[in-house]
Structure formats: C-alpha cells, structure tokens
Scaffold this motif. Structure first.
Motif, PDB file in Angstrom:
ATOM      1  N   HIS A  91       0.817  -1.209   0.000  1.00 26.94           N
ATOM      2  CA  HIS A  91       0.000   0.000   0.000  1.00 26.94           C
ATOM      3  C   HIS A  91       0.860   1.274   0.000  1.00 26.94           C
ATOM      4  O   HIS A  91       0.316   2.373   0.097  1.00 26.94           O
ATOM      5  CB  HIS A  91      -0.930   0.010   1.212  1.00 26.94           C
ATOM      6  CG  HIS A  91      -1.705  -1.250   1.367  1.00 26.94           C
ATOM      7  ND1 HIS A  91      -2.749  -1.594   0.536  1.00 26.94           N
ATOM      8  CD2 HIS A  91      -1.571  -2.277   2.236  1.00 26.94           C
ATOM      9  CE1 HIS A  91      -3.236  -2.767   0.888  1.00 26.94           C
ATOM     10  NE2 HIS A  91      -2.539  -3.209   1.932  1.00 26.94           N
ATOM     11  N   LEU A  92       2.164   1.112  -0.115  1.00 27.44           N
ATOM     12  CA  LEU A  92       3.074   2.255  -0.034  1.00 27.44           C
ATOM     13  C   LEU A  92       2.818   3.278  -1.138  1.00 27.44           C
ATOM     14  O   LEU A  92       2.797   4.480  -0.877  1.00 27.44           O
ATOM     15  CB  LEU A  92       4.532   1.776  -0.084  1.00 27.44           C
ATOM     16  CG  LEU A  92       5.609   2.846  -0.010  1.00 27.44           C
ATOM     17  CD1 LEU A  92       5.545   3.584   1.317  1.00 27.44           C
ATOM     18  CD2 LEU A  92       6.988   2.217  -0.197  1.00 27.44           C
TER      19      LEU A  92
ATOM     20  N   GLY B  99       0.102   5.853  -0.599  1.00 26.81           N
ATOM     21  CA  GLY B  99       0.519   6.751   0.470  1.00 26.81           C
ATOM     22  C   GLY B  99       1.512   7.790  -0.019  1.00 26.81           C
ATOM     23  O   GLY B  99       1.421   8.971   0.331  1.00 26.81           O
ATOM     24  N   LEU B 100       2.457   7.355  -0.847  1.00 28.43           N
ATOM     25  CA  LEU B 100       3.442   8.301  -1.396  1.00 28.43           C
ATOM     26  C   LEU B 100       2.790   9.287  -2.362  1.00 28.43           C
ATOM     27  O   LEU B 100       3.175  10.461  -2.413  1.00 28.43           O
ATOM     28  CB  LEU B 100       4.573   7.540  -2.077  1.00 28.43           C
ATOM     29  CG  LEU B 100       5.481   6.734  -1.141  1.00 28.43           C
ATOM     30  CD1 LEU B 100       6.521   5.955  -1.944  1.00 28.43           C
ATOM     31  CD2 LEU B 100       6.149   7.630  -0.106  1.00 28.43           C
ATOM     32  N   ILE B 101       1.785   8.827  -3.110  1.00 30.51           N
ATOM     33  CA  ILE B 101       1.050   9.736  -3.995  1.00 30.51           C
ATOM     34  C   ILE B 101       0.309  10.783  -3.170  1.00 30.51           C
ATOM     35  O   ILE B 101       0.333  11.977  -3.499  1.00 30.51           O
ATOM     36  CB  ILE B 101       0.090   8.947  -4.915  1.00 30.51           C
ATOM     37  CG1 ILE B 101       0.900   8.122  -5.931  1.00 30.51           C
ATOM     38  CG2 ILE B 101      -0.895   9.872  -5.616  1.00 30.51           C
ATOM     39  CD1 ILE B 101       0.087   7.109  -6.706  1.00 30.51           C
TER      40      ILE B 101
ATOM     41  N   SER C 218      -3.191  -1.210   5.183  1.00 35.54           N
ATOM     42  CA  SER C 218      -4.312  -0.965   4.280  1.00 35.54           C
ATOM     43  C   SER C 218      -4.021   0.271   3.440  1.00 35.54           C
ATOM     44  O   SER C 218      -3.209   1.118   3.818  1.00 35.54           O
ATOM     45  CB  SER C 218      -5.615  -0.772   5.059  1.00 35.54           C
ATOM     46  OG  SER C 218      -5.636   0.488   5.692  1.00 35.54           O
ATOM     47  N   THR C 219      -4.711   0.354   2.328  1.00 36.24           N
ATOM     48  CA  THR C 219      -4.562   1.525   1.466  1.00 36.24           C
ATOM     49  C   THR C 219      -5.057   2.772   2.190  1.00 36.24           C
ATOM     50  O   THR C 219      -4.439   3.833   2.089  1.00 36.24           O
ATOM     51  CB  THR C 219      -5.321   1.324   0.146  1.00 36.24           C
ATOM     52  OG1 THR C 219      -4.773   0.179  -0.520  1.00 36.24           O
ATOM     53  CG2 THR C 219      -5.202   2.527  -0.765  1.00 36.24           C
TER      54      THR C 219
ATOM     55  N   GLY D 160       0.128   9.362   4.310  1.00 41.32           N
ATOM     56  CA  GLY D 160       0.679  10.226   3.267  1.00 41.32           C
ATOM     57  C   GLY D 160       0.176  11.653   3.385  1.00 41.32           C
ATOM     58  O   GLY D 160       0.943  12.609   3.232  1.00 41.32           O
ATOM     59  N   LEU D 161      -1.121  11.812   3.668  1.00 39.26           N
ATOM     60  CA  LEU D 161      -1.673  13.151   3.866  1.00 39.26           C
ATOM     61  C   LEU D 161      -1.005  13.862   5.042  1.00 39.26           C
ATOM     62  O   LEU D 161      -0.652  15.040   4.954  1.00 39.26           O
ATOM     63  CB  LEU D 161      -3.185  13.065   4.101  1.00 39.26           C
ATOM     64  CG  LEU D 161      -4.046  12.657   2.912  1.00 39.26           C
ATOM     65  CD1 LEU D 161      -5.479  12.363   3.361  1.00 39.26           C
ATOM     66  CD2 LEU D 161      -4.037  13.734   1.843  1.00 39.26           C
TER      67      LEU D 161
END
Length: 169
Positions: free
Chosen positions: A6-7, A10-12, A92-93, A100-101
């Motif tokens: 799910h990385l 998160g990076l996006i 999880s996504t 990420g946010l």
C-alpha cells in the motif's frame, strides 16, 4: 523488511498534499503578493488572511527565536520519520493514504519553517450574525491534509476492520 503493498498510494497522497500546499503558498506570496494581516474576502464565511504561525498547531508553543524554530523543525523531522516508518508498514490503502496526507502536510509546513522561519497560513473561516460571532483558527492546505489524514486514521481504526482480525484470540 519489504515495503507495504500500500506504499504507493501513500506516497502519492504525500506528494499531492505537499505540492498543492506549496503551490498555493507560492501563488499567494509571489503572485497575489498578500502581505501580513491583509484580508481578501472570498465568501461571506471565508477570508484569505496572511498570518505567520511561529508555533505548532493552533499557534501553540510560539517560538520567535531561531533556536526555537529549529527545535520545531527537528521535532517535525522526527515525527515525519516515524510516520514514514508506519507508512512503510501500512496494512491498508486507507492507512497509507492517511499517513501520506499527514506526512505531506508536515513536510509542507516544515519547509515553510526552514524557508520563512514560520508557517504561512491563509484560510480564515468565520460566521457573524447580529448576536453571535465565531472565527476559526487561520490555517493552510498542509493543515487540511494533516486533519484529513488523522480523520481517516480514526475512521480506519474504528470501522476499517482487518481481514485477519477474527483470527486473533
């Protein structure tokens, strides 16, 4: 240890939050040329107000000295490192996007602190009636990312569920 599957989302989320926050700040400071204390009314309940935050969330722990500002930067670096470690292991996504946010907002505000010595805040929500007045803290898009990320983490922890949750005894 391998990164979470799910990385990527998160990076996006991190990159998007950082980019939108910084683009808006550059637009307001360089293109619009807003100055400290200047008010631009956008709607009856929303103004753009240039405010410099020398503290942390909600203006707490104000730091006017260079040493105090760098202490806040170092604290933020540590917090982002911990969030990054958590993101690397996200289960999880939704958790990855939330982290990420938060990280994107923290990095955006941290960059402000390094470049300007304070965090640039612009949005001021308010309600005024004949008998009552409410004004929220002045905030920026990085703060929106952080609050949205925390909200998603809370939602995920309360309602997200884990596929293997029923297997734990």
């Amino acid at each position: 240890m391998n990164p979470s599957p799910h990385l990527r989302p998160g990076l996006i989320a991190l990159a998007a939050t950082f980019a939108v926050d910084q683009a808006f700040k550059v637009f307001m400071l360089q293109v619009v040329g807003i100055t400290t204390g200047q008010v631009i009314t956008v709607a009856p309940v929303l103004d753009l107000v240039m405010a410099w935050n020398y503290g942390v969330s909600f203006g707490l722990f104000q730091q006017d000295s260079v040493l105090g500002q760098w202490a806040l930067v170092l604290f933020k670096v540590g917090a982002v490192a911990l969030i990054g470690w958590w993101l690397w292991r996200a289960e999880s996504t939704l958790t990855a996007v939330a982290l990420g946010l938060i990280a994107g907002g923290a990095i955006g505000n941290g960059l402000d602190r390094v470049v300007y010595g304070a965090v640039a805040d612009f949005f001021a929500f308010h309600i005024t009636t004949a008998t009552w007045q409410f004004q929220w803290y002045v905030f920026n898009l990085a703060d929106v990312g952080i609050v949205a990320g925390v909200g998603l983490l809370l939602y995920d922890s309360l309602f997200g569920g884990r596929p293997d949750a029923s297997k734990s005894a």
